[in-house]
Each structure stands twice: as C-alpha cells, then as structure tokens.
Scaffold this active site. Structure first.
Site, mmCIF file in Angstrom:
data_model
loop_
_atom_site.group_PDB
_atom_site.id
_atom_site.type_symbol
_atom_site.label_atom_id
_atom_site.label_comp_id
_atom_site.label_asym_id
_atom_site.label_seq_id
_atom_site.Cartn_x
_atom_site.Cartn_y
_atom_site.Cartn_z
ATOM 1 N N ASN A 474 0.836 -1.204 0.000
ATOM 2 C CA ASN A 474 0.000 0.000 0.000
ATOM 3 C C ASN A 474 0.863 1.243 0.000
ATOM 4 O O ASN A 474 2.036 1.207 0.383
ATOM 5 C CB ASN A 474 -0.934 0.021 1.219
ATOM 6 C CG ASN A 474 -0.202 0.319 2.519
ATOM 7 O OD1 ASN A 474 0.364 -0.584 3.131
ATOM 8 N ND2 ASN A 474 -0.214 1.574 2.949
ATOM 9 N N CYS A 475 0.292 2.338 -0.480
ATOM 10 C CA CYS A 475 0.930 3.643 -0.343
ATOM 11 C C CYS A 475 0.031 4.488 0.551
ATOM 12 O O CYS A 475 -0.670 3.951 1.420
ATOM 13 C CB CYS A 475 1.179 4.291 -1.696
ATOM 14 S SG CYS A 475 -0.322 4.707 -2.612
ATOM 15 N N TYR A 476 -0.002 5.771 0.353
ATOM 16 C CA TYR A 476 -0.724 6.675 1.250
ATOM 17 C C TYR A 476 -2.235 6.449 1.199
ATOM 18 O O TYR A 476 -2.917 6.496 2.216
ATOM 19 C CB TYR A 476 -0.395 8.122 0.854
ATOM 20 C CG TYR A 476 -0.687 9.144 1.911
ATOM 21 C CD1 TYR A 476 -0.454 8.878 3.250
ATOM 22 C CD2 TYR A 476 -1.178 10.403 1.559
ATOM 23 C CE1 TYR A 476 -0.704 9.837 4.221
ATOM 24 C CE2 TYR A 476 -1.429 11.361 2.517
ATOM 25 C CZ TYR A 476 -1.184 11.073 3.850
ATOM 26 O OH TYR A 476 -1.430 12.014 4.799
ATOM 27 N N THR A 477 -2.765 6.185 0.006
ATOM 28 C CA THR A 477 -4.218 6.065 -0.143
ATOM 29 C C THR A 477 -4.651 4.824 -0.906
ATOM 30 O O THR A 477 -5.844 4.581 -1.037
ATOM 31 C CB THR A 477 -4.785 7.291 -0.888
ATOM 32 O OG1 THR A 477 -4.124 7.418 -2.152
ATOM 33 C CG2 THR A 477 -4.589 8.564 -0.076
ATOM 34 N N ARG A 478 -3.716 4.049 -1.440
ATOM 35 C CA ARG A 478 -4.078 2.937 -2.316
ATOM 36 C C ARG A 478 -3.568 1.597 -1.808
ATOM 37 O O ARG A 478 -2.456 1.494 -1.289
ATOM 38 C CB ARG A 478 -3.504 3.147 -3.724
ATOM 39 C CG ARG A 478 -3.841 4.472 -4.350
ATOM 40 C CD ARG A 478 -3.250 4.561 -5.735
ATOM 41 N NE ARG A 478 -3.380 5.893 -6.295
ATOM 42 C CZ ARG A 478 -3.131 6.196 -7.551
ATOM 43 N NH1 ARG A 478 -2.725 5.261 -8.380
ATOM 44 N NH2 ARG A 478 -3.270 7.433 -7.990
#
Length: 536
Positions: A474-478
C-alpha cells in the site's frame, strides 16, 4: 516490455514515497520552531520574548535543518526499504552501509587522482562534504541510485545460504559482500562520469527555470494528470528535493530543491523574501478551494432524489481535501466516469500555480489548511503574501464550480448522483458514511468484529480469490496489488461492499483506492489471508 517498465516505475514511485512522506514532518516542526523565533510575532506577543521559548524554537529549527542537507542518506535507506521484497530492515541497514562505503571509496579515489579541491574552495566546485567526507556533490541522486542498487542486490541474494563453516556468510551478510565491490566500482565510475551528468542536470534545471510560467504550468498539470498511473510522485519529488527545483545559499549553506530551500528560508530570520523556487510546492489551491467548488457543482447537478446520498458521499471527501490535502476520494468520483473533468482539473491545477507566481505569492498548502496555517501565517505577509493565496483560491473555487457545472449539464456527464437507472457511482454509501468512526477521515473507518471479516472476504472475492493475489502492498491512499489475472477483478463488488473509491488496472498491477484507511485495510487483508509479515 511496456508492462515491465510501467511495473518498475510504479514500484520505484511507491518506494520514493517512503522518505517523501517523512520529510514534511521535519518541515512542520521547523515552521513551529520559527513561530517561537519570529521577530514580528515576538513584537506582537511580548510574552514570547524569553530565553525559554526563543531557545526552544532555535534548537528545534537548528536540529532539523541538517535533515535537509543529508537527504542522500535518507533517500538511500528509504528507497531500499521500499523496494525490498522481504526482510526490509536488513535491506535498509545494508543500504546504509553501502552509502558509507561509497563515500569513502569516492573520496580515496579522488584523493589518489588529485581531484579534491581545497576545503575552503568547495563553493561552486561541484564537490561537497557529505557526512564529513569530501566527495562529488551528487545530492539526492546519490541516495536514489544507491538505494536502487542496494535493493536490487538484496532481492537477488537475500535467500543465498551456505553449508558448514560458510553458513554464517549467507543471507544479509552475503548481500553486503556482493554490494561492496559493486559500490566501490560505482564510486570510481561516478568520479569520472558524474561531472558530465551534473552539467546536464544543471542545464535542464536552468531550462525549467527559464521557461517561467510555462514550466510551472506544465509541472502543475502533469503532477495531477499522472495520478491514475501512480507516477505523480516522480513529477514533484525531483523538483522538491533536487537541484531541478532550484539551488540557493541560505545561512551559509547550499540547499537544493524547492521545499528544502523553503524550509531553510523560513528558519532563517535574515531572509526577508522567500525565493521564487518555492512556487514549485504551491499545490494547495486545487485541494483547498478548487475541488470544493467541483463538489458543489456535482451536488447541485445531481438528481433530486439522490442529493441526500450525494451529500453523505461528498462532505467527508471535501473536509479531507481541505484539511489534509488528500484529494483522491474526490478525483476518483469523476476520474473515470467523466475523464474530461479530470483533464480540466489537471489544467486548472497547473494554472493556479501560474497565477500565484504572477502575483508573487510564496504561500504553500501542499497538505491542506493545516499546512497552510503552520507554514505561512507565522512568517507574516511580507515573506509569503499569503492573502493573495486566499484570494486566488476563492477565484478558483468559482472557476471550478462554473466549469464543472457547465460541462456536467452540457455533456450530461454521469457524475455522483447522475448515474443512470441500475448504475451507481459512489465513494461510499450513506450507511457506510454513518459507520465512520471519526469526523473527517479520508475514508470509512474499519468496521470491527464480523463486519471486518465480511468486508475483507468481499475484498478477496473482488480480487479474484486468494490464489489470484501475488503481492500485497500500500501507499498513502491505495492498496497496491499484483494479481495473476487482473481480469478476475470485480470493480462493482469492490466499490459496493468494501468502500473502494476507485480501481486502476495496469497489467498485473491493480490499485484499489481507499483513502487514509488503507493501512488498516492492508493489515486486515494480510491477517485474513494469513500473510502477516510476509514482506518483512
């Protein structure tokens, strides 16, 4: 080949996000330190004029500024951590060792070749002291390259094992053994090649600066336009943290990159006017004002029977965009159903930066209103001209509103609340909105107990089953996944039963957008599948 390249770029973009996400914390604390040492504030509030508060502010700013002058090692460790497929801690530690090996190898080679300049002649020589070692000034690029090298070698050799007496040299130790000659050779090669490369980089940075408003417009537009690919980090990161975003001497030290220069200048009371390069970080107009106007247009053009639902969908997204600068929940509400609106949004984002530059505002709000308050107000109007930022933001609010409303009605676009019978375009439903745990989160908070199991079970089903999921990240929002067969993804199921705000497919790579709750979604998914610690 195209899919492999895109996959590699997306992995690199995500890895870049590891150090980039941490650096704004240093900036915020520097800004807080500036509050306690700001001359104007002290004059207005005399109680601040005491050795305790001014001393605290000075120490806070001074202790964090060195982070900006040592970004190479931060990016080296962060990128190695992000790109490592397993045993990430060992990868980061080995990359740190490789960074030190590189510095001393380059220093020794340059000394043997008679390339080192006198210590008092470093300015303008292309050389610098990095962790006290005199080497060529490769800046952030050194950390990026060594982070990639370290991660590649780590992923290739971390599982290497030996028998008998040599078994102690397996795993991470063998990675370091392989890394040493590679890094030494790279140090020697860089000593010869980098001056030529640096000339090219400086030339490109000069061209970008010379293009003025056109360069700013192109930067701002591309930074938004590449969001669906996940590659927008590759647009803004070089300008914020490398010489492409400007080079300036502040307080006797040289800083590269728009955000680094900004942080250094706000901490230096001798700086009366912020430099022009700061404009490269002026990404907040669309987040704090523009997209709010877009949401108002979508609400007013929704079908009457859907307006209550649309209100529940858009209000949390608006609050999150304005307060925290997280825009994807709003952008994904029209990105795919009405791509012309996303194109207009990208163009307006670039245009807002140009307008700020024309009127000389150096205010920033990259992560929403909280950042805007912390960064700009303590500096006073003279340094940032922040009232211009507010005025421009209000103008763009109405510009977004009227353009979006006109296009939605004229082209009959299927934005939130205007979907045809039997179809649904949503961020999350009224029921999901009411189940949020706390005020202005970027998505629906995780639902506990059996509801979590039901939601994650639906997520697995929507991704084609456990056997279809190769990797989870995952990244910040995905939620970033690699799937064996992306065609098995059920987008409708993901949106309706897991609160997904959007789904992006690119070959085997599938991104499911959840907003700020995505770390919890990933944690629940890994627990459900029994893959906890798989990437450690």
């Amino acid at each position: 080949m195209k899919e492999k390249m895109m996959d590699a770029m997306q992995k690199f973009s995500k890895a870049m996000f590891v150090p980039v996400l941490i650096l704004p914390i240093a900036g915020i604390l520097i800004a807080i330190g500036n509050v306690f040492t700001n001359v104007r504030l002290i004059e207005r509030f005399p109680f601040l004029d005491n050795p305790i508060t001014t001393g605290f502010g000075s120490i806070l700013s001074a202790s964090l500024l060195p982070i900006l002058t040592n970004l190479g090692i931060i990016f080296c460790v962060g990128i190695a951590l992000g790109l490592a497929k397993k045993k990430k801690a060992e990868a980061a530690f080995t990359a740190l060792l490789g960074y030190l090996v590189f510095l001393y190898a380059m220093n020794k080679f340059m000394e043997l070749r008679g390339m080192l300049v006198a210590a008092d002649a470093l300015q303008g020589s292309g050389q610098a002291l990095v962790l006290g070692v005199q080497v060529l000034d490769m800046g952030v690029f050194l950390g990026i390259i060594l982070g990639i090298i370290g991660a590649l070698i780590h992923n290739r050799f971390i599982d290497t094992t030996f028998n008998n007496a040599f078994q102690v040299y397996g795993g991470a130790r063998f990675v370091f053994i392989v890394l040493i000659p590679v890094v030494v050779l790279f140090a020697i090669l860089s000593s010869i090649v980098w001056p030529v490369i640096q000339t090219g980089i400086d030339g490109l940075g000069g061209i970008i600066q010379e293009t003025g408003n056109f360069g700013i417009f192109l930067y701002g537009t591309l930074e938004r336009l590449l969001i669906p690919t996940g590659l927008h980090h590759l647009i803004y990161t070089p300008f914020l943290y490398t010489s492409l975003g400007g080079v300036a001497e502040v307080g006797g030290q040289v800083f590269e990159g728009a955000r680094n220069i900004y942080f250094a200048e706000i901490a230096d009371p001798a700086v009366k006017v912020l430099s022009q390069s700061v404009i490269w970080d002026a990404r907040g107009i669309s987040k704090m004002f523009g997209l709010i106007g877009a949401c108002l247009a979508m609400y007013q053009t929704a079908k009457p029977e859907n307006k209550f639902k649309v209100k529940a969908i858009l209000i949390p997204a608006v609050v999150t965009s304005f307060i925290a600068g997280v825009t994807e929940p709003i952008e994904f509400s029209f990105m795919f159903v009405a791509p012309v609106l996303f194109l207009i949004h990208s163009v307006l984002s670039g245009l807002s930066m140009v307008v700020l530059n024309i009127f000389g505002s150096r205010a920033i709000g990259p992560n929403g209103f909280i950042d805007f308050l912390l960064y700009n107000l303590p500096l006073g109007i003279e340094k940032t001209r922040w009232p211009i930022y507010i005025v421009v933001g209000i103008v763009f609010f109405f510009l977004y509103y009227f353009l979006f409303r006109f296009l939605i009605t004229r082209m009959n676009l299927q934005t939130v609340g205007r979907e045809e019978d039997g179809q649904e375009t949503k961020l999350y439903s009224k029921k999901e909105y009411n189940e949020r745990q706390a005020g202005a989160g970027a998505g629906v908070a995780a639902i506990h107990s059996s509801a979590v199991t039901d939601s994650i079970s639906a997520l697995v089903k929507g991704l084609g089953g456990d056997s279809n999921i190769k990797t989870i990240d995952n990244c910040y929002t995905r939620l970033r996944l690699k799937l064996k067969d992306p065609e098995l993804v059920d987008e409708t199921l993901l949106k309706e039963q897991t609160q997904a705000k959007g789904v992006i497919k690119n070959g085997e790579n599938v991104h499911v957008v959840y907003g700020l709750t995505v770390p919890k979604v990933r944690e629940d998914l890994e627990k459900y599948l029994g893959r906890e610690g798989e990437s450690e």
